[in-house]
Scaffold this active site. Structure first.
Site, PDB file in Angstrom:
ATOM      1  N   GLY A  52       0.997  -1.050   0.003  1.00  0.00           N
ATOM      2  CA  GLY A  52      -0.072   0.151   0.124  1.00  0.00           C
ATOM      3  C   GLY A  52       0.959   1.038  -0.412  1.00  0.00           C
ATOM      4  O   GLY A  52       0.892   1.873   0.894  1.00  0.00           O
TER       5      GLY A  52
ATOM      6  N   ARG B 184       0.972   5.552  -2.016  1.00  0.00           N
ATOM      7  CA  ARG B 184       0.744   7.150  -1.252  1.00  0.00           C
ATOM      8  C   ARG B 184       0.343   7.484  -0.130  1.00  0.00           C
ATOM      9  O   ARG B 184       1.151   6.419   1.104  1.00  0.00           O
ATOM     10  CB  ARG B 184      -0.844   7.650  -1.704  1.00  0.00           C
TER      11      ARG B 184
ATOM     12  N   VAL C 110      -3.565  -6.996  -1.882  1.00  0.00           N
ATOM     13  CA  VAL C 110      -2.810  -7.884  -0.914  1.00  0.00           C
ATOM     14  C   VAL C 110      -4.149  -8.955   0.255  1.00  0.00           C
ATOM     15  O   VAL C 110      -3.209  -9.599   1.176  1.00  0.00           O
ATOM     16  CB  VAL C 110      -2.538  -6.836   0.676  1.00  0.00           C
TER      17      VAL C 110
ATOM     18  N   ASN D 248       1.874  -2.199   5.660  1.00  0.00           N
ATOM     19  CA  ASN D 248       1.254  -1.123   5.438  1.00  0.00           C
ATOM     20  C   ASN D 248      -0.119  -1.353   4.783  1.00  0.00           C
ATOM     21  O   ASN D 248      -1.265  -0.294   5.679  1.00  0.00           O
ATOM     22  CB  ASN D 248       1.845   0.118   5.236  1.00  0.00           C
TER      23      ASN D 248
ATOM     24  N   SER E 196      -2.504   0.421  15.154  1.00  0.00           N
ATOM     25  CA  SER E 196      -2.729   1.126  15.770  1.00  0.00           C
ATOM     26  C   SER E 196      -3.281   1.672  16.303  1.00  0.00           C
ATOM     27  O   SER E 196      -3.284   1.085  17.179  1.00  0.00           O
ATOM     28  CB  SER E 196      -4.203   1.858  14.226  1.00  0.00           C
TER      29      SER E 196
ATOM     30  N   TYR F 176     -12.939  -1.915  12.299  1.00  0.00           N
ATOM     31  CA  TYR F 176     -10.678  -1.223  11.852  1.00  0.00           C
ATOM     32  C   TYR F 176     -10.434  -2.103  13.136  1.00  0.00           C
ATOM     33  O   TYR F 176      -9.108  -2.205  13.133  1.00  0.00           O
ATOM     34  CB  TYR F 176     -11.223   0.458  11.895  1.00  0.00           C
TER      35      TYR F 176
ATOM     36  N   ALA G  27     -10.879  -4.660  15.856  1.00  0.00           N
ATOM     37  CA  ALA G  27     -10.459  -5.620  15.677  1.00  0.00           C
ATOM     38  C   ALA G  27      -9.369  -5.787  15.044  1.00  0.00           C
ATOM     39  O   ALA G  27      -8.705  -7.023  15.528  1.00  0.00           O
ATOM     40  CB  ALA G  27     -11.759  -5.908  14.869  1.00  0.00           C
ATOM     41  N   THR G  28      -8.734  -5.056  13.306  1.00  0.00           N
ATOM     42  CA  THR G  28      -7.766  -5.353  12.670  1.00  0.00           C
ATOM     43  C   THR G  28      -6.462  -5.427  13.106  1.00  0.00           C
ATOM     44  O   THR G  28      -5.718  -6.029  13.068  1.00  0.00           O
ATOM     45  CB  THR G  28      -7.690  -5.183  11.341  1.00  0.00           C
ATOM     46  N   LYS G  29      -6.403  -4.442  13.604  1.00  0.00           N
ATOM     47  CA  LYS G  29      -5.268  -3.411  14.408  1.00  0.00           C
ATOM     48  C   LYS G  29      -4.327  -4.599  15.341  1.00  0.00           C
ATOM     49  O   LYS G  29      -3.709  -4.809  15.972  1.00  0.00           O
ATOM     50  CB  LYS G  29      -5.953  -2.618  14.661  1.00  0.00           C
TER      51      LYS G  29
HETATM   52  P1  NAP Z   1      -3.991   5.445   2.906  1.00  0.00           P
HETATM   53  O1  NAP Z   1      -3.639   7.343   2.259  1.00  0.00           O
HETATM   54  O2  NAP Z   1      -5.074   5.099   2.413  1.00  0.00           O
HETATM   55  O3  NAP Z   1      -2.939   4.734   1.920  1.00  0.00           O
HETATM   56  C1  NAP Z   1      -3.141   2.920   1.707  1.00  0.00           C
HETATM   57  C2  NAP Z   1      -3.080   2.807   0.683  1.00  0.00           C
HETATM   58  O4  NAP Z   1      -2.603   0.986   0.775  1.00  0.00           O
HETATM   59  C3  NAP Z   1      -3.755   3.195  -0.281  1.00  0.00           C
HETATM   60  O5  NAP Z   1      -2.800   3.791  -1.138  1.00  0.00           O
HETATM   61  C4  NAP Z   1      -4.285   1.940  -0.887  1.00  0.00           C
HETATM   62  O6  NAP Z   1      -5.383   2.077  -2.322  1.00  0.00           O
HETATM   63  C5  NAP Z   1      -3.962   1.375  -0.063  1.00  0.00           C
HETATM   64  N1  NAP Z   1      -4.673  -0.221  -0.284  1.00  0.00           N
HETATM   65  C6  NAP Z   1      -5.991  -0.478   0.106  1.00  0.00           C
HETATM   66  N2  NAP Z   1      -6.604  -1.629  -0.336  1.00  0.00           N
HETATM   67  C7  NAP Z   1      -5.135  -2.423  -0.626  1.00  0.00           C
HETATM   68  C8  NAP Z   1      -4.801  -3.993  -0.609  1.00  0.00           C
HETATM   69  N3  NAP Z   1      -6.113  -4.591  -1.082  1.00  0.00           N
HETATM   70  N4  NAP Z   1      -3.988  -4.302  -1.515  1.00  0.00           N
HETATM   71  C9  NAP Z   1      -3.033  -3.684  -1.994  1.00  0.00           C
HETATM   72  N5  NAP Z   1      -3.042  -2.387  -0.966  1.00  0.00           N
HETATM   73  C10 NAP Z   1      -4.303  -1.738  -1.025  1.00  0.00           C
HETATM   74  O7  NAP Z   1      -3.772   5.420   4.114  1.00  0.00           O
HETATM   75  P2  NAP Z   1      -2.774   6.020   5.235  1.00  0.00           P
HETATM   76  O8  NAP Z   1      -3.485   6.292   6.177  1.00  0.00           O
HETATM   77  O9  NAP Z   1      -1.188   5.606   4.828  1.00  0.00           O
HETATM   78  O10 NAP Z   1      -2.364   4.368   6.567  1.00  0.00           O
HETATM   79  C11 NAP Z   1      -1.130   3.303   6.239  1.00  0.00           C
HETATM   80  C12 NAP Z   1      -1.240   2.490   7.353  1.00  0.00           C
HETATM   81  O11 NAP Z   1      -1.609   3.561   8.401  1.00  0.00           O
HETATM   82  C13 NAP Z   1      -2.893   1.745   7.131  1.00  0.00           C
HETATM   83  O12 NAP Z   1      -3.227   0.195   7.753  1.00  0.00           O
HETATM   84  C14 NAP Z   1      -3.321   1.886   8.652  1.00  0.00           C
HETATM   85  O13 NAP Z   1      -4.511   1.403   8.956  1.00  0.00           O
HETATM   86  C15 NAP Z   1      -2.133   2.677   9.135  1.00  0.00           C
HETATM   87  N6  NAP Z   1      -2.539   3.789  10.503  1.00  0.00           N
HETATM   88  C16 NAP Z   1      -2.754   4.881   9.223  1.00  0.00           C
HETATM   89  C17 NAP Z   1      -3.226   6.285  10.460  1.00  0.00           C
HETATM   90  C18 NAP Z   1      -3.307   7.298  10.327  1.00  0.00           C
HETATM   91  O14 NAP Z   1      -3.633   8.440  11.217  1.00  0.00           O
HETATM   92  N7  NAP Z   1      -3.295   7.782   8.467  1.00  0.00           N
HETATM   93  C19 NAP Z   1      -2.922   5.832  12.404  1.00  0.00           C
HETATM   94  C20 NAP Z   1      -2.900   4.217  12.217  1.00  0.00           C
HETATM   95  C21 NAP Z   1      -2.837   3.537  11.528  1.00  0.00           C
HETATM   96  P3  NAP Z   1      -7.053   2.105  -2.384  1.00  0.00           P
HETATM   97  O15 NAP Z   1      -6.574   4.558  -1.957  1.00  0.00           O
HETATM   98  O16 NAP Z   1      -7.042   2.629  -3.449  1.00  0.00           O
HETATM   99  O17 NAP Z   1      -7.588   1.669  -1.570  1.00  0.00           O
END
Ligand code: NAP
Length: 244
Positions: free
Chosen positions: A8, A11, A61, A87, A139, A152, A154-156
């Protein structure tokens, strides 16, 4: 040259981690669910500008056989997989009473099953290498819960159990597995939150600001580094002091 695979990573936090690991000298295997994620996107150019190789591997994934093929392709391209960052993650928020079965199942498939899929196939590669680093994105929602995020959180929380299990199963092979638990980080994922949700979060954060993606990438870089060679099965919260 060592190789890092980040799921992922077109971005958000994943792209920041990929760029940081490129600066650390790793060749980079990017992954995202569709080619479209890499259009009008300069992440590959930025990574190559660091003087390392970078390729993208499109796969969902949550799909076991797609992950198996992707891991084979990354190994064939780069020869080794030294760091795996699980990620990729999605949200499909809603209060439990109104959450659909589809909302629940989809988040479990993408956030949780993906960690099994990737860790299994990359873990097999790392076991043959007798070395490797697996870093999972948990998370604060998995540590403390969050209204509207039963799926969400639950998964984390599951990812934390998976991290400790993988650490115990693979530790004797020279492989570490740790998790980071970000708090409120400024990305497209969190842009979807309402103003009220954002204000409520800020009120609870000791540092009274959101985190930056580079602040997650820095801790992942440490966990991938030699300095973290005796750290495994741990969860590092990166939340500006959300709960203490
Ligand atoms: P994001 O900007 O939405 O980036 C996640 C990326 O993963 C997106 O490009 C998304 O593509 C891709 N993705 C989604 N489903 C996928 C799949 N089945 N196979 C391959 N790629 C896939 O999210 P983020 O905020 O950077 O978060 C990244 C990680 O950090 C996640 O695990 C999130 O739960 C965790 N996290 C984030 C925060 C936060 O504040 N942002 C806080 C705690 C934890 P699409 O856009 O097409 O779905």
């Amino acid at each position: 040259m060592a190789t890092a695979l980040i799921t992922g990573s077109a971005r958000g936090i994943g792209a920041a981690i990929a760029l940081r690991l490129a600066k650390d000298g790793y060749d980079i295997a990017l992954n995202d669910i569709s080619e479209a994620m890499f259009e009008n996107n300069d992440i590959m150019d930025k990574i190559r500008a660091e003087g390392v190789q970078c390729e993208k591997f499109i796969c969902d994934v949550s799909n076991y056989s797609q992950v198996e093929e992707t891991v084979k392709a990354v190994k064939a391209k780069f020869g080794t997989i030294d760091v795996l960052v699980n990620n990729a993650g999605i949200t499909r928020d809603g209060l439990m009473a109104r959450m659909s079965e589809e909302q629940y199942d989809m988040v479990v498939a993408v956030n949780q099953k993906s960690v099994f899929n990737m860790s299994k196939f990359v873990g097999n590669v790392m076991m043959r290498q007798k070395s490797g680093r697996i870093i999972n994105l948990a998370s604060v929602a998995g540590l403390y819960g969050n209204p509207g995020q039963m799926n969400y959180s639950a998964t984390k929380a599951a990812i934390i159990g998976m991290t400790k299990t993988v650490a115990k199963e693979l530790g004797s092979r020279g492989i570490t597995c740790n998790a980071v638990a970000p708090g409120f980080i400024k990305t497209p994922m969190t842009d979807k939150l309402t103003d009220a949700q954002r204000d409520a979060m800020l009120a609870q954060i000791a540092m009274k600001r959101y985190g930056e993606v580079e602040e997650i990438a820095g801790v992942v870089s440490f966990l991938a580094s030699k300095d973290a060679s005796y750290v495994t099965g741990q969860v590092i919260e990166i939340s500006g002091g959300l709960m203490m």
